[in-house]
Design a protein around this motif. Structure first.
Motif, short mmCIF file in Angstrom:
data_model
loop_
_atom_site.label_atom_id
_atom_site.label_comp_id
_atom_site.label_asym_id
_atom_site.label_seq_id
_atom_site.Cartn_x
_atom_site.Cartn_y
_atom_site.Cartn_z
N UNK A 184 0.84 -1.18 0.00
CA UNK A 184 0.00 0.00 0.00
C UNK A 184 0.88 1.25 0.00
N UNK A 185 0.67 2.08 -1.00
CA UNK A 185 1.47 3.29 -1.12
C UNK A 185 0.90 4.37 -0.20
N UNK A 186 1.77 5.00 0.54
CA UNK A 186 1.36 6.11 1.39
C UNK A 186 2.31 7.28 1.24
N UNK A 187 1.76 8.47 1.19
CA UNK A 187 2.52 9.71 1.21
C UNK A 187 1.96 10.53 2.37
N UNK A 188 2.83 11.00 3.22
CA UNK A 188 2.41 11.75 4.40
C UNK A 188 3.14 13.08 4.44
N UNK A 189 2.37 14.16 4.38
CA UNK A 189 2.94 15.49 4.46
C UNK A 189 3.00 15.96 5.91
N UNK A 190 3.96 16.77 6.19
CA UNK A 190 4.07 17.39 7.51
C UNK A 190 4.76 18.73 7.38
N UNK A 191 4.64 19.55 8.42
CA UNK A 191 5.35 20.81 8.45
C UNK A 191 4.51 22.04 8.16
N UNK A 192 3.25 21.87 7.84
CA UNK A 192 2.41 23.03 7.60
C UNK A 192 2.16 23.79 8.88
N UNK A 193 1.50 24.93 8.75
CA UNK A 193 1.19 25.71 9.93
C UNK A 193 0.87 27.14 9.58
#
Length: 122
Positions: free
Chosen positions: A1-10
């Motif tokens: 299962x392919x997953x892409x997880x973004x982080x760092x917004x705000x």
């Protein structure tokens, strides 16, 4: 299962800097181009930047050239988007996406993350 997880917004103010990360799993990261996109309220998704599988070629939409930098670390399966000199018009949900071969200025990517909110006040 392919997953892409973004982080760092705000939240930020005009002129601030923010750094986004996109970490992937379930795919052979070094074989995929990665793009960053954004969607502002009431607008269509917009291409922001992309990097080819090796990291050797990068592309930007005109409105972020000179302010945003995309890069990748293939050892960490992660792509970064460094955003400097932020403007209120950069406010949007930012998504990363993966595609086997690099294309730019299109949302025709195969795998997408869930997005991270970036809000810039004046």
């Amino acid at each position: 299962q392919v997953q892409l997880v973004e982080s760092g917004g705000g939240l930020g103010q005009s002129g601030d800097s923010l750094s986004l990360s996109c970490t992937t799993s379930g795919l052979t990261f070094r074989n995929y181009a990665i793009g960053w996109f954004r969607r502002a309220p009431g607008k269509e998704p917009e291409f922001v930047a992309a990097v080819d599988s090796s990291g050797g070629s990068t592309y930007y939409t005109d409105s972020v050239k000179g302010r945003f930098t995309i890069s990748r670390d293939n050892a960490k399966n992660t792509v970064f988007l460094q955003m400097n000199s932020l403007k209120p018009e950069d406010t949007a949900v930012y998504y990363c996406a993966a595609r086997r071969y690099l294309v730019v200025r299109t949302t025709n990517y195969d795998y997408w993350g869930q997005g991270t909110q970036v809000t810039v006040s004046s």
